[in-house]
Every structure is written in C-alpha cells, then in structure tokens.
Design a protein around this motif. Structure first.
Motif, PDB file in Angstrom:
ATOM      1  N   VAL A  26       0.855  -1.180   0.000  1.00  0.00           N
ATOM      2  CA  VAL A  26       0.000   0.000   0.000  1.00  0.00           C
ATOM      3  C   VAL A  26       0.897   1.239   0.000  1.00  0.00           C
ATOM      4  CG1 VAL A  26      -1.953  -1.109   1.134  1.00  0.00           C
ATOM      5  CG2 VAL A  26      -0.202  -0.023   2.522  1.00  0.00           C
ATOM      6  N   TYR A  29      -0.977   5.305   4.636  1.00  0.00           N
ATOM      7  CA  TYR A  29      -2.110   5.059   5.526  1.00  0.00           C
ATOM      8  C   TYR A  29      -2.755   6.383   5.883  1.00  0.00           C
ATOM      9  CZ  TYR A  29       1.215   6.331   9.232  1.00  0.00           C
ATOM     10  OH  TYR A  29       2.128   6.976  10.010  1.00  0.00           O
ATOM     11  N   THR A  58      -9.286  -9.552   7.014  1.00  0.00           N
ATOM     12  CA  THR A  58      -8.304  -8.568   7.471  1.00  0.00           C
ATOM     13  C   THR A  58      -8.199  -8.553   8.994  1.00  0.00           C
ATOM     14  OG1 THR A  58      -9.898  -6.732   7.502  1.00  0.00           O
ATOM     15  CG2 THR A  58      -8.670  -7.100   5.441  1.00  0.00           C
ATOM     16  N   SER A  68      -8.322  -1.465   3.571  1.00  0.00           N
ATOM     17  CA  SER A  68      -7.904  -0.194   2.982  1.00  0.00           C
ATOM     18  C   SER A  68      -9.009   0.846   3.046  1.00  0.00           C
ATOM     19  CB  SER A  68      -7.492  -0.399   1.523  1.00  0.00           C
ATOM     20  OG  SER A  68      -6.334  -1.198   1.453  1.00  0.00           O
ATOM     21  N   CYS A  69      -8.595   2.085   2.946  1.00  0.00           N
ATOM     22  CA  CYS A  69      -9.529   3.211   2.942  1.00  0.00           C
ATOM     23  C   CYS A  69     -10.303   3.209   1.629  1.00  0.00           C
ATOM     24  CB  CYS A  69      -8.761   4.511   3.105  1.00  0.00           C
ATOM     25  SG  CYS A  69      -9.798   5.986   2.937  1.00  0.00           S
ATOM     26  N   ALA A  77      -3.446   2.852  -3.024  1.00  0.00           N
ATOM     27  CA  ALA A  77      -4.225   2.354  -1.891  1.00  0.00           C
ATOM     28  C   ALA A  77      -3.580   2.819  -0.583  1.00  0.00           C
ATOM     29  CB  ALA A  77      -4.285   0.834  -1.922  1.00  0.00           C
ATOM     30  N   HIS A  78      -4.429   3.128   0.392  1.00  0.00           N
ATOM     31  CA  HIS A  78      -3.964   3.526   1.719  1.00  0.00           C
ATOM     32  C   HIS A  78      -4.688   2.674   2.762  1.00  0.00           C
ATOM     33  CE1 HIS A  78      -2.586   7.047  -0.473  1.00  0.00           C
ATOM     34  NE2 HIS A  78      -1.836   7.334   0.573  1.00  0.00           N
ATOM     35  N   THR A  79      -3.992   2.307   3.801  1.00  0.00           N
ATOM     36  CA  THR A  79      -4.606   1.557   4.891  1.00  0.00           C
ATOM     37  C   THR A  79      -5.554   2.487   5.646  1.00  0.00           C
ATOM     38  OG1 THR A  79      -2.615   0.198   5.077  1.00  0.00           O
ATOM     39  CG2 THR A  79      -4.142   0.134   6.925  1.00  0.00           C
ATOM     40  N   CYS A  80      -6.705   1.950   6.021  1.00  0.00           N
ATOM     41  CA  CYS A  80      -7.763   2.687   6.707  1.00  0.00           C
ATOM     42  C   CYS A  80      -7.347   3.036   8.145  1.00  0.00           C
ATOM     43  CB  CYS A  80      -9.020   1.818   6.707  1.00  0.00           C
ATOM     44  SG  CYS A  80     -10.375   2.411   7.716  1.00  0.00           S
TER      45      CYS A  80
END
Length: 138
Positions: A26, A29, A58, A68-69, A77-80
């Motif tokens: 990713v 975040y 997950t 992911s967000c 992609a970014h981690t939520c």
C-alpha cells in the motif's frame, strides 16, 4: 522499491458496491478516519453486509491483508485509519508495518465513536453475529 499495486480480485458486494483486493504494498495510511469511514458508528448501514463478509479476513489472527480506505481508492491504496485504530491489533502485515516504520503512532481519532472491533462493525452492518466468516475475527 515498492511493488506496484495489482488488482487480483474484484467481488461484487451489492448493486453499487464491490470489494477490490490489491496485491503489492500500500502507498501509505490514513492519519484519521475519513467522513465515510465504515469504522465510524454513525456510518453503520452505509455499506452492504456482503462487503464486510468479503473483508473479514483482514481481522483474522496473523492476517497478511489489510483493510484499505475506501475513499483513497486503489491507485494508490492507503490503509484505513479506523482499521489501524480498532481492527489491526492481530494483523501480521500491520504489526510488521509498525516494526519497519511503514506505520507510525500518528493515527488520530481514537476518541471518535468507532466500532470496538471488526466483528462489531460487521454485525452493525447486517452480518449475522454467528456468520462463520466472523468466527476467526479477533
């Protein structure tokens, strides 16, 4: 060098929703939950239950995939942030991310009304509390 993101699976989760699985690292975040974050209690019901079934892994012990967000999309992609605050404690990819410096202790929003766990979020969004997909969730 970061491996470029590659879509490896797309699963429908309702007439207007889908869950996309991306391989590769990713890009980053989120530092705080976005307004539409499914981890925010106020957003319960905004996403179909099937989306939470697809993403339940997950929250499994030693998981290597992250939540992911949905607002960041897949490129990049970014981690939520909500996931980092409430659902990632037993996720191996996140634990390694903290060790290697990918994630830092700078995620804010712990005082927001967030679901206590992935299981609580999924149930609030229509997944039956006894659905087998939630059994391995931590």
């Amino acid at each position: 060098m970061r491996k470029p993101a590659k879509i490896i699976n797309v699963r429908p989760a309702g007439p207007d929703h889908q869950v996309v699985t991306v391989a590769g690292e990713v890009a980053g975040y989120r530092r705080k939950p976005c307004g539409g974050c499914p981890w925010l209690v106020q957003n319960a019901g905004a996403f179909p239950a099937e989306a939470f079934r697809h993403s339940a892994s997950t929250a499994y012990d030693m998981a290597r995939n992250v939540f992911s967000c949905h607002e960041s999309g897949i490129k990049p992609a970014h981690t939520c942030a909500g996931f980092l605050l409430r659902g990632a404690g037993h996720n191996m990819a996140v634990r390694i991310g903290y060790i290697t410096g990918r994630y830092k202790d700078d995620v804010a929003g712990a005082d927001a009304a967030l679901h206590d766990s992935y299981r609580a979020m999924a149930v609030a969004n229509g997944v039956a509390h006894d659905d087998p997909v939630l059994a391995p969730c931590r």
